[in-house]
Design an enzyme around this catalytic site. Structure first.
Site, mmCIF file in Angstrom:
data_model
loop_
_atom_site.group_PDB
_atom_site.id
_atom_site.type_symbol
_atom_site.label_atom_id
_atom_site.label_comp_id
_atom_site.label_asym_id
_atom_site.label_seq_id
_atom_site.Cartn_x
_atom_site.Cartn_y
_atom_site.Cartn_z
ATOM 1 N N GLU A 256 43.305 87.989 65.578
ATOM 2 C CA GLU A 256 43.651 87.579 66.369
ATOM 3 C C GLU A 256 42.456 87.881 67.280
ATOM 4 O OE1 GLU A 256 45.578 91.828 68.178
ATOM 5 O OE2 GLU A 256 45.902 92.288 65.301
ATOM 6 N N ASP B 103 53.873 96.657 71.872
ATOM 7 C CA ASP B 103 52.853 96.111 71.215
ATOM 8 C C ASP B 103 51.400 96.488 71.141
ATOM 9 O OD1 ASP B 103 50.741 94.921 68.795
ATOM 10 O OD2 ASP B 103 50.857 93.143 70.583
HETATM 11 C C1 BGC Z 1 49.146 92.700 66.743
HETATM 12 C C2 BGC Z 1 51.037 92.908 66.358
HETATM 13 C C3 BGC Z 1 50.765 93.414 65.224
HETATM 14 C C4 BGC Z 1 50.267 95.147 66.390
HETATM 15 C C5 BGC Z 1 50.038 96.082 65.219
HETATM 16 C C6 BGC Z 1 49.000 93.898 67.566
HETATM 17 O O1 BGC Z 1 47.951 94.116 67.687
HETATM 18 O O2 BGC Z 1 49.416 92.203 68.537
HETATM 19 O O3 BGC Z 1 50.832 91.612 65.979
HETATM 20 O O4 BGC Z 1 51.988 93.274 65.114
HETATM 21 O O5 BGC Z 1 49.096 95.362 66.046
HETATM 22 O O6 BGC Z 1 49.412 96.066 64.232
HETATM 23 C C1 BGC Z 2 44.615 97.668 64.194
HETATM 24 C C2 BGC Z 2 45.613 96.576 63.698
HETATM 25 C C3 BGC Z 2 45.777 96.057 65.964
HETATM 26 C C4 BGC Z 2 44.343 96.026 66.049
HETATM 27 C C5 BGC Z 2 44.919 96.194 67.711
HETATM 28 C C6 BGC Z 2 43.768 97.823 64.899
HETATM 29 O O1 BGC Z 2 42.419 98.234 64.778
HETATM 30 O O2 BGC Z 2 44.625 97.924 62.694
HETATM 31 O O3 BGC Z 2 47.196 96.636 63.595
HETATM 32 O O4 BGC Z 2 46.478 95.203 65.926
HETATM 33 O O5 BGC Z 2 43.192 97.438 66.019
HETATM 34 O O6 BGC Z 2 43.550 95.765 67.882
#
Ligand code: BGC
Ligand code: BGC
Length: 737
Positions: free
Chosen positions: A508, A298
């Site tokens: 998130e 990830d």
């Molecule tokens: C998330 C994932 C996601 C990845 C790519 C991560 O922060 O936990 O679910 O697929 O980012 O964007």
């Molecule tokens: C991205 C996401 C990712 C996240 C992680 C964002 O800037 O667009 O895909 O999951 O950062 O913290």
């Protein structure tokens, strides 16, 4: 010899998927170590874009692209820029330039695999069909709708030139504080496994190389969804047995359904970060489950083994640890540190060449299976498969079937045509609250990017009841009381109040909360409006069950919309007006109090002595505008042998006056076990449509495997004993020999 080899090839071609083993071996033989390590490196789109410009439009930066693909042999790119969703044409332009660089400027000429979070439709393409989020899809309890969602998502993602989707989320939603709860298919392993399988079938079809299919990515392996404190990316303590009983089976189902990639849990279990867990990644996933695809890290999580978790003393040790644990590709995602450090580590003998070859052959096989070598470029013909009217229809249907009616006192709902309504509350007039995170932007909060022709709840109610009949006074924001007096005043002239509450959009870690209770400002507004003397209908748009016990009693009707997607406004208006008879059922237990979080399949101990299980609404619950009656439960044998199948059937009758859909649910209880067993477990479900007065007989079958569980030795066992079963209000029993 030749004839035999050809015959073998013909056989595997006939099976649907060409056998790429020979091609992979040949590629591996000719690739340099640098090229191999590059294949294991994934960067984010932003890392190869120009710096932000005044115009806001960002193009690929040829020098940065060259640095990534040619100098560092990068094999994969992901994501969209922070500005959010691009048009299909913009995606085609970007993917074409990327593949041009990979195929024309490099020696190895290996196409790039591009990955995207298309978690409820092609989230990062303008004009895409944005479905209800997973938790709402689960509320439909309808595998056919989930499969259709997968098919449409695949078509629109491929139409955007992208072949790899970071979905489904197969984490189990048993911790409702967790801000990614809505990305799950709910709290139950059986339901989530069944729906996860359907989604993958839709997404991948028979072969992921088909022009309208994409590769699935099961995430986040495993245990990410159950943090002890409920905050995102915080430690979980899950025993091996609990992992195997509740959290691993969805991934087993996903691997068995043919998903070729898996993403790792960003957090940790029992002190071991997901990315350093060789036992789970290599022994369990690649060993026991025989997963032949590749494992992607990830976001930045290999680095974090050093910077955050401090299980690695240096960035290099972090890389060595993760790759040796079984991670095949690193979502770095901004630089080439992984590439540089892994190269060094291999040269120093810290990572074996065999491990590199294993990772690379897994990645190459997926690229070959996707048809990227033959057709690396976006297919212009697929543009016609984007945004079709029938997709919006399928989406609307999913939304309608997700909406869950939780309370309907004295048939307050539906609200007849011609009613005068006051609409209030912070979620009434926003599109973002219908869609949630991963919608056009990461947080999904760019209100201006949502298509204007997809109505908010307020707009849909105006369209249904007539502008003149719908007054709107917000009354409160998400966390601040506004014009409550004005709302009270407006309530005087209406027949009912539709109060739209819930959560603002989040994704998130920014969605972490300290309290599951609905915000006090919203509770205050509801309490005030309850005194207006008009039926109060609550509409909840939220990604997790925010507790609202103080206002449940005052509401005449409660409708849970979850995050119902682009068509959600219309679907809610359809349910409120009665154009649609609601059929959603909760895919989780809705707690009554913020600290009373107990799932439906709890242990006897949780209801023993003074312990009680008293949720606001139980798992599987949902009302209808009609009624259903259960009769004639039959269990075809009283004793079930290890190789037998038990048939359970039940008659369901629509005992009300309008057509409706009922989700028939089969639960069993294992009376005694060598480890304590849940009070009940879902073991089958089926959604049926019934006309008024109509009856249908619904059949379920069970075998020993369905009754197996993880015993003291942490292995799956079947124990003889007595089982109780329930369907609706009917009970049965049988003996397993
Ligand atoms: C998330 C994932 C996601 C990845 C790519 C991560 O922060 O936990 O679910 O697929 O980012 O964007
Ligand atoms: C991205 C996401 C990712 C996240 C992680 C964002 O800037 O667009 O895909 O999951 O950062 O913290």
């Amino acid at each position: 010899m030749k004839a035999i080899a050809l015959f073998g090839l013909a056989l595997s071609l006939a099976a649907g998927q060409p056998d790429h083993a020979a091609r992979v071996r040949q590629l591996l033989r000719t690739m340099t170590l640098e090229e191999k390590v590059g294949q294991m490196t994934q960067v984010t789109l932003e890392a190869v874009l120009q710096s932000p410009s005044a115009t806001g439009v960002r193009e690929l930066d040829p020098a940065r692209l060259e640095d990534a693909l040619v100098k560092h042999h990068v094999g994969s790119i992901l994501n969209v820029g922070p500005e959010g969703a691009l048009t299909v044409d913009q995606w085609h332009g970007i993917l074409t330039q990327i593949q041009d660089a990979a195929l024309k400027r490099t020696r190895a000429r290996i196409p790039v695999i591009y990955g995207i979070d298309a978690i409820h439709g092609a989230t990062y393409t303008r004009g895409a069909t944005l479905f209800p989020q997973a938790i709402a899809m689960a509320a439909t309890w309808n595998p056919a709708l989930v499969k259709r969602g997968g098919e449409i998502t695949a078509a629109e993602v491929r139409a955007s030139g992208i072949a790899w989707n970071f979905n489904p989320v197969l984490d189990i939603g048993r911790q409702p504080l967790w801000p990614r709860f809505w990305e799950t298919l709910g709290e139950d392993t059986w339901l989530a496994s069944a729906l996860g399988r359907s989604y993958i079938e839709g997404l991948q079809g028979q072969a992921i190389g088909a022009p309208d299919k994409v590769a699935a990515c099961l995430k986040h392996y495993v245990g990410y969804s159950y943090p002890l404190n409920g905050k995102d990316r915080t430690p979980a303590w899950i025993t091996e047995r609990a992992l195997r009983e509740w959290f691993l089976p969805t991934f087993e189902a996903g691997v068995a359904a043919g998903a070729p990639t898996v993403m790792v849990n960003s957090g940790e279990i029992d002190g071991i970060p997901g990315h350093a867990n060789k036992h789970l990644l290599t022994e369990v996933l690649k060993g026991e489950m025989k997963f032949k695809g590749f494992v992607v890290s990830d976001w930045e999580d290999i680095k974090r083994l050093h910077t955050r978790d401090r299980v690695a003393r240096t960035p290099k040790e972090a890389v060595v640890m993760a790759v040796n644990a079984g991670v095949d590709m690193s979502m770095v995602p901004f630089d080439f540190s992984f590439y540089d450090l892994l190269l060094q580590a291999v040269k120093e003998g810290l990572v074996s060449r065999a491990r590199i070859d294993d990772a690379v052959q897994r990645i190459l096989k997926v690229k070959l299976d996707l048809g990227l070598f033959e057709k690396p470029y976006p297919d212009p013909a697929m543009k016609a498969r984007f945004g079709r009217p029938e997709y919006a229809e399928a989406n609307l249907r999913a939304s309608r079937e997700a909406i869950t009616l939780l309370k309907n006192e004295r048939a307050a709902l539906p609200l007849p045509k011609g009613s005068k309504l006051l609409v209030a509350g912070p979620t009434a007039n926003l599109r973002s609250v219908l869609n949630g995170g991963w919608s056009l932007t990461w947080q999904g909060d760019a209100e201006e990017l949502y298509p204007k022709d997809k109505p908010t709840v307020l707009e849909a109610l105006k369209a249904t009841y007539g502008e003149a009949n719908v007054a709107y006074v917000p009354g409160a924001t998400f966390d601040q009381v506004l014009d409550v007096n004005a709302a009270m005043e407006a309530a005087k002239g209406v027949d009912a109040i539709v109060l739209c509450l819930g959560e603002k959009t989040y994704c998130e870690t920014p969605g972490n909360i300290d309290d599951l209770s609905l915000d006090p400002a919203q509770v205050h507004l509801a309490m005030a409006l309850a005194k207006a003397g008009k039926p109060l209908i609550l509409v909840l748009l939220e990604g997790r069950p925010r507790t609202l016990n103080p206002i449940v009693g005052s509401a005449a009707g409660i409708v849970l919309g979850y995050l119902p997607g682009l068509e959600g406004g219309r679907a809610i208006a359809d349910v409120l007006s009665g154009a649609v008879n609601p059929s959603g059922r909760l895919p989780f237990t809705y707690p009554r109090f913020p600290n009373a979080i107990t799932p439906y399949d709890h242990k006897p101990l949780e209801v023993f002595d003074v312990n009680t299980f008293n949720p606001q609404w139980p798992f599987g619950f949902g009302l209808s505008y009609t009624t259903f009656a259960y009769s004639d439960l039959s269990v075809d044998r009283s004793i079930l042998g290890r190789k037998d199948r038990l048939s359970v059937s039940v008659k369901v009758t629509n005992s009300g006056r309008r057509e409706g859909m009922e989700t028939v649910q089969l639960y069993v209880q294992d009376e005694y076990g060598q480890v304590s067993r849940p009070v009940r477990m879902l073991k089958g479900f089926q959604k049926v449509v019934l006309a008024p007065g109509e009856s249908k007989v619904v059949h379920f079958t069970l075998g020993a495997r369905d009754l197996s569980f993880i015993g003291r030795a942490n292995t799956r066992i079947v124990e003889p004993g007595t089982y109780k079963l329930w369907v609706g209000d009917l009970k049965g029993a049988f003996e397993l020999k």
